[in-house]
Design a protein around this motif. Structure first.
Motif, PDB file in Angstrom:
ATOM      1  N   ALA A  55       6.569   4.892   6.417  1.00 31.34           N
ATOM      2  CA  ALA A  55       6.417   3.857   5.395  1.00 31.34           C
ATOM      3  C   ALA A  55       5.190   3.006   5.671  1.00 31.34           C
ATOM      4  O   ALA A  55       4.420   2.680   4.768  1.00 31.34           O
ATOM      5  CB  ALA A  55       7.675   2.986   5.349  1.00 31.34           C
ATOM      6  N   GLY A  56       5.008   2.620   6.941  1.00 34.34           N
ATOM      7  CA  GLY A  56       3.855   1.807   7.288  1.00 34.34           C
ATOM      8  C   GLY A  56       2.545   2.520   7.025  1.00 34.34           C
ATOM      9  O   GLY A  56       1.564   1.897   6.592  1.00 34.34           O
ATOM     10  N   GLN A  57       2.499   3.819   7.260  1.00 30.76           N
ATOM     11  CA  GLN A  57       1.272   4.572   7.010  1.00 30.76           C
ATOM     12  C   GLN A  57       0.964   4.650   5.515  1.00 30.76           C
ATOM     13  O   GLN A  57      -0.206   4.581   5.116  1.00 30.76           O
ATOM     14  CB  GLN A  57       1.404   5.973   7.611  1.00 30.76           C
ATOM     15  N   TRP A  58       1.989   4.791   4.684  1.00 28.85           N
ATOM     16  CA  TRP A  58       1.750   4.787   3.241  1.00 28.85           C
ATOM     17  C   TRP A  58       1.240   3.427   2.778  1.00 28.85           C
ATOM     18  O   TRP A  58       0.303   3.343   1.971  1.00 28.85           O
ATOM     19  CB  TRP A  58       3.032   5.155   2.489  1.00 28.85           C
ATOM     20  N   LEU A  59       1.828   2.357   3.281  1.00 29.29           N
ATOM     21  CA  LEU A  59       1.384   1.018   2.890  1.00 29.29           C
ATOM     22  C   LEU A  59      -0.035   0.734   3.365  1.00 29.29           C
ATOM     23  O   LEU A  59      -0.771  -0.024   2.722  1.00 29.29           O
ATOM     24  CB  LEU A  59       2.336  -0.030   3.464  1.00 29.29           C
ATOM     25  N   SER A  60      -0.423   1.342   4.476  1.00 28.40           N
ATOM     26  CA  SER A  60      -1.736   1.052   5.046  1.00 28.40           C
ATOM     27  C   SER A  60      -2.885   1.543   4.185  1.00 28.40           C
ATOM     28  O   SER A  60      -4.039   1.147   4.406  1.00 28.40           O
ATOM     29  CB  SER A  60      -1.846   1.683   6.445  1.00 28.40           C
ATOM     30  N   VAL A  61      -2.613   2.404   3.205  1.00 26.80           N
ATOM     31  CA  VAL A  61      -3.702   2.903   2.364  1.00 26.80           C
ATOM     32  C   VAL A  61      -3.968   1.997   1.174  1.00 26.80           C
ATOM     33  O   VAL A  61      -4.959   2.200   0.455  1.00 26.80           O
ATOM     34  CB  VAL A  61      -3.425   4.344   1.866  1.00 26.80           C
ATOM     35  N   VAL A  62      -3.134   0.984   0.947  1.00 27.06           N
ATOM     36  CA  VAL A  62      -3.364   0.085  -0.186  1.00 27.06           C
ATOM     37  C   VAL A  62      -4.718  -0.618  -0.067  1.00 27.06           C
ATOM     38  O   VAL A  62      -5.474  -0.674  -1.049  1.00 27.06           O
ATOM     39  CB  VAL A  62      -2.214  -0.925  -0.325  1.00 27.06           C
ATOM     40  N   PRO A  63      -5.095  -1.179   1.107  1.00 30.37           N
ATOM     41  CA  PRO A  63      -6.443  -1.766   1.195  1.00 30.37           C
ATOM     42  C   PRO A  63      -7.554  -0.743   0.975  1.00 30.37           C
ATOM     43  O   PRO A  63      -8.611  -1.086   0.435  1.00 30.37           O
ATOM     44  CB  PRO A  63      -6.494  -2.337   2.619  1.00 30.37           C
ATOM     45  N   VAL A  64      -7.327   0.495   1.366  1.00 29.11           N
ATOM     46  CA  VAL A  64      -8.314   1.556   1.143  1.00 29.11           C
ATOM     47  C   VAL A  64      -8.478   1.799  -0.350  1.00 29.11           C
ATOM     48  O   VAL A  64      -9.606   1.915  -0.870  1.00 29.11           O
ATOM     49  CB  VAL A  64      -7.902   2.850   1.865  1.00 29.11           C
ATOM     50  N   VAL A  65      -7.354   1.877  -1.068  1.00 30.16           N
ATOM     51  CA  VAL A  65      -7.391   2.043  -2.523  1.00 30.16           C
ATOM     52  C   VAL A  65      -8.174   0.903  -3.164  1.00 30.16           C
ATOM     53  O   VAL A  65      -9.008   1.114  -4.055  1.00 30.16           O
ATOM     54  CB  VAL A  65      -5.953   2.114  -3.081  1.00 30.16           C
ATOM     55  N   CYS A  66      -7.932  -0.322  -2.704  1.00 30.97           N
ATOM     56  CA  CYS A  66      -8.612  -1.494  -3.267  1.00 30.97           C
ATOM     57  C   CYS A  66     -10.118  -1.438  -3.012  1.00 30.97           C
ATOM     58  O   CYS A  66     -10.916  -1.761  -3.901  1.00 30.97           O
ATOM     59  CB  CYS A  66      -8.029  -2.774  -2.680  1.00 30.97           C
ATOM     60  N   LEU A  67     -10.515  -1.043  -1.808  1.00 34.06           N
ATOM     61  CA  LEU A  67     -11.949  -0.976  -1.483  1.00 34.06           C
ATOM     62  C   LEU A  67     -12.669   0.034  -2.365  1.00 34.06           C
ATOM     63  O   LEU A  67     -13.831  -0.185  -2.757  1.00 34.06           O
ATOM     64  CB  LEU A  67     -12.126  -0.620  -0.008  1.00 34.06           C
ATOM     65  N   VAL A  68     -12.010   1.128  -2.708  1.00 33.44           N
ATOM     66  CA  VAL A  68     -12.630   2.119  -3.589  1.00 33.44           C
ATOM     67  C   VAL A  68     -12.728   1.577  -5.015  1.00 33.44           C
ATOM     68  O   VAL A  68     -13.696   1.864  -5.740  1.00 33.44           O
ATOM     69  CB  VAL A  68     -11.827   3.434  -3.566  1.00 33.44           C
TER      70      VAL A  68
END
Length: 455
Positions: free
Chosen positions: A390-403
């Protein structure tokens, strides 16, 4: 019969009084979750009233009051970067060309403040609960509202109506194009400039790009919830809603939505392979397969190609971006306070729009942009320490935002969605570090609410 003497309560005669340890201060009251449910869970209702945009900062103010009333609030890591960004934004108000721009400036600032308040509230609420899964429930409700209103945009794309908020506002304010888009109810966006115009789902947002942005941010949170909660009606409802959500999401034709999700999944896949996390890898395959199956029924590639060929969207964006770069050289430190309308570009949109990066750069200057991007980079690095699925899935939210930052505006509710996910991910990552990933979601000894937070 033996007799046990009660311990003496008075000091012995002639001796010094016994030292008594001071009682520990009482713990502050636990933050309730109903304000988050009110804010994120009732989005369809706020949309119907026309209060989704103008009422959002008021709901953020409610969270702020509850935080003040509680006291002893630990800030999440990297909060100082965002506070510095806010300070620069406030100072940049001195660059506004006219007092008329103050209203829209204040609304954007309110969205920036509200995002931070949401992030702090979620972070604190998750840290002080033995089982932190319930903190994600409001964001799951937001997802259901997004899917339902997206389908409304698919089924009745021409629906439009006057809202109570539109009636209550002064006529001069309500007719302002920026405010009119926020308070007048529509289910889809329609571009008359396109050679082959189509209706693209947008509700509850004013613009379809905001819908695609929110979808890409919220999807990892939904998968994370399913990872944290192995059973229950809500979990199965979320899993069933994912394939249903693809039709409105695909029909937005948002290229940056696909790009940001693809980048997030790629980063997630690399991390899963390096860590040997089979569960995360399997979930990525499941999401990709379901998305691929949807393309058999929705010719998304053809629709996007037709849209690009029949519109000047790329040319318009490039002309706006070039003008921002040219003008910001004249005011690099504080920008111009807000986007401005000019007739020197091919696009109808003001300079400083069509992407949060360009809005921050033009409106508030280079230092503000550095702080804005630095917060998302710091959040991505901190959340990447998560070890659970779960934590690894949540960790991509900032990556999505940066793109998304160069393409989509975020001075709206989506910034609060990002801070919600990051605040929860930071709390979960701390919990994992203390207890291990297997016990993090249902740890039996929550952190002390007033405990210091490592930066």
């Amino acid at each position: 019969m033996s007799v046990t003497r009660a311990p003496a309560t008075d000091p012995p005669s002639g001796g010094a009084p016994a030292s008594v340890a001071p009682a520990p201060p009482p713990l502050p009251p636990r933050l309730p979750l109903w304000p988050l449910s009110l804010m994120f869970g009732l989005v369809p209702l706020w949309w119907l009233f026309g209060a989704f945009y103008l009422g959002w900062p008021l709901l953020g103010a409610l969270l702020f009051v509850l935080l003040l009333t509680r006291g002893r609030v630990p800030l999440p890591p990297a909060a100082g970067i965002w506070l510095l960004f806010l300070a620069i934004v406030v100072v940049s108000a001195t660059q506004l060309a006219s007092p008329a721009s103050l209203l829209t400036f204040a609304l954007r600032l309110a969205f920036y403040l509200t995002a931070l308040v949401v992030g702090v509230y979620v972070y604190v609420a998750a840290r002080e609960r033995a089982s932190l899964v319930a903190v994600l429930n409001p964001l799951c409700a937001f997802w259901f509202g997004l899917v339902a209103l997206g389908w409304l945009g698919v089924l009745v794309p021409r629906l439009a109506m006057t809202t109570p908020m539109e009636v209550l506002l002064p006529a001069g304010v309500a007719r302002t194009p920026f405010i009119q888009d926020m308070v007048h109810l529509t289910t889809a966006e329609y571009s008359a400039r396109s050679l082959n115009p189509i209706y693209r789902p947008a509700a509850p947002f004013a613009y379809t790009n905001n819908y695609g942005s929110a979808y890409a941010m919220t999807l990892p949170c939904v998968v994370a919830f399913a990872m944290l909660r192995r059973r229950g009606v809500l979990r199965w409802a979320l899993l069933a809603s994912f394939p249903l959500s693809l039709a409105p999401a695909f029909l937005t034709l948002n290229r940056a939505m696909f790009l940001s999700l693809g980048a997030g999944l790629a980063v997630l896949g690399v991390r899963a392979s390096l860590r040997g996390n089979v569960r995360v890898a399997a979930s990525i395959v499941g999401v990709v397969v379901i998305g691929a199956l949807a393309t058999l029924f929705i010719p998304i590639t053809e629709l996007i190609s037709n849209r690009v060929d029949s519109s000047d969207t790329n040319t318009d964006r490039l002309s706006l971006y070039s003008e921002v770069i040219r003008r910001v050289q004249e005011s690099p430190w504080l920008g111009y306070g807000a986007p401005v309308n000019v007739d020197t570009v091919s696009a109808d949109a003001p300079i400083g729009t069509q992407g949060q990066l360009w809005m921050v750069l033009f409106s508030h200057g280079v230092p503000a942009l550095v702080c804005f991007l630095a917060w998302f980079v710091a959040a991505a690095v901190i959340c990447a320490r998560a070890t659970s699925a779960a934590g690894q899935w949540l960790s991509v939210v900032p990556v999505v935002c940066l793109v998304q930052v160069p393409f989509y505006g975020m001075a709206n509710q989506n910034l609060a969605v990002a801070f919600f996910a990051v605040g929860f991910a930071m709390a979960l990552t701390e919990r994992e570090r203390w207890t291990g990933p297997t016990r993090a979601a249902g740890w039996s000894q929550p952190a002390a609410p007033g405990a210091a937070v490592p930066a």
